[in-house]
Design an enzyme around this catalytic site. Structure first.
Site, PDB file in Angstrom:
ATOM      1  N   CYS A 127       0.871  -1.179   0.000  1.00  0.00           N
ATOM      2  CA  CYS A 127       0.000   0.000   0.000  1.00  0.00           C
ATOM      3  C   CYS A 127       0.907   1.228   0.000  1.00  0.00           C
ATOM      4  O   CYS A 127       2.053   1.142  -0.429  1.00  0.00           O
ATOM      5  CB  CYS A 127      -0.983  -0.013   1.173  1.00  0.00           C
ATOM      6  SG  CYS A 127      -0.247   0.155   2.810  1.00  0.00           S
ATOM      7  N   ALA A 128       0.416   2.353   0.443  1.00  0.00           N
ATOM      8  CA  ALA A 128       1.207   3.583   0.321  1.00  0.00           C
ATOM      9  C   ALA A 128       2.462   3.562   1.187  1.00  0.00           C
ATOM     10  O   ALA A 128       3.558   3.841   0.719  1.00  0.00           O
ATOM     11  CB  ALA A 128       0.351   4.794   0.665  1.00  0.00           C
TER      12      ALA A 128
END
Length: 364
Positions: A97-98
């Site tokens: 994810c980020a």
């Protein structure tokens, strides 16, 4: 569940083309992603925006609760099915994810509950992105030999055939001129830089190379620009110039821009629409340099292009394109490149025909 979180781990992921299941929203993925990533988001763009607003207004607990509410029931099941299929198809992949935060951990936990243990990138996309940037900075410090020459000299092919060559135009999905676009859309700037870093890492890992062989490019390749660290090193590099006969260059350009592009467009769109796309591609390229040609000369060449397209459509012959291609090379492209080369003449260390330059490069 073993996580990866060291610099060497991140580099190993890029070198191995490890499949990455990127659970960020599509808008984040489009702005920048790793080359081997597929986007299977936990939240779509609207859901992510709603959770972000909730977080700012009500805090993390409320945002988390909203996220679980939005991604529930049939929506959650559909996304679980997609993640499960991707995990089974890519058993040696990894979640991302980020920043390695809640989104990848939530997906990892849901998969675990479904009987699938799957690792995640501890630092997320941000860590991989920083690794890519740092790798490009470090690898750009190695010596560079640039392959120069006028349009049609086969520079890209020469670079592609070198074990220590990196095809910048191929990575950018653009050939760097007004006629340079391909049927593949260009990547975002960040994705292009990530792809370049991965290619440099893989090439260096295979060869343990002493120097890079690159094409003599300007700063911009279509809409992508070269990383400043690499561009700076290229301005200091030595240059080998390919000087092929004009007729050989015309043969290459005919093959690349007329025969191959016509084939690619018709293969992608079918005969009728493909022909229209091909015509538009050539006209768009000529129109892009209208101001530099001057209106009168542009109109003359555009008329010759139309005539050549009519001949090609009715007979299949591309010979008619020489009527506008030859003056375009003689009056525009060749003088422009020679002018640019004169400004860095002291960096030219070898000149020769294609085969001679290829042999010289191998000896370096």
């Amino acid at each position: 569940m073993q996580e990866r979180h060291t610099e060497q781990d991140y580099r190993a992921l890029l070198i191995a083309d490890t499949p990455i299941i990127d659970v960020r929203a599509p808008i984040e993925f489009e702005q920048g992603a790793m080359p081997a990533a597929i986007n299977l988001p936990l939240m779509n763009n609207d859901e992510r925006a709603a959770v972000g607003i909730c977080y700012k207004q009500q805090g993390s607990d409320a945002a988390l609760a909203l996220g679980h509410k939005l991604v529930a029931g049939e929506i959650r099941q559909q996304r679980m099915d997609a993640w499960r299929a991707a995990c089974l198809q890519n058993p040696h992949g990894i979640l991302c994810c980020a920043r390695g935060g809640q989104r990848s951990h939530i997906v990892q936990r849901w998969l675990h509950d479904a009987g699938i243990d799957y690792p995640l990138v501890e630092g997320g996309y941000k860590a991989l992105r920083q690794t890519a940037i740092q790798a490009t900075i470090e690898l750009s410090q190695k010596p560079i030999v640039l392959i120069g020459g006028c349009t049609g000299c086969g520079k890209t092919l020469l670079v592609q055939q070198q074990p220590n060559g990196v095809d910048l135009e191929g990575l950018a999905r653009h050939r760097g001129s007004a006629f340079g676009r391909t049927l593949q859309p260009q990547l975002s700037q960040a994705s292009f830089e990530n792809l370049l870093a991965a290619e440099m890492l893989k090439t260096d890992a295979r060869q343990n190379l002493r120097l890079w062989v690159l094409e003599d490019e300007s700063r911009m390749i279509g809409s992508n620009h070269l990383p400043e660290c690499l561009r700076e090193r290229m301005t200091q590099a030595t240059i080998a110039v390919v000087e092929d006969p004009f007729e050989i260059r015309l043969e290459r350009l005919n093959e690349e821009y007329f025969l191959r592009m016509h084939h690619d467009f018709t293969h992608a769109y079918g005969d009728e629409q493909g022909w229209q796309e091909y015509c538009e591609y050539l006209h768009h390229g000529l129109s892009a340099i209208k101001r530099r040609l001057g209106l009168q000369r542009y109109n003359e060449l555009a008329a010759r292009l139309d005539a050549a397209l009519t001949t090609q459509l009715t007979t299949g012959s591309t010979d008619g394109h020489l009527a506008w291609l030859v003056p375009l090379l003689e009056e525009y492209y060749d003088p422009m490149y020679r002018y640019q080369l004169e400004k860095k003449a002291e960096k030219v260390v070898f000149r020769g025909e294609w085969a001679e330059v290829a042999e010289w490069v191998k000896a370096q």
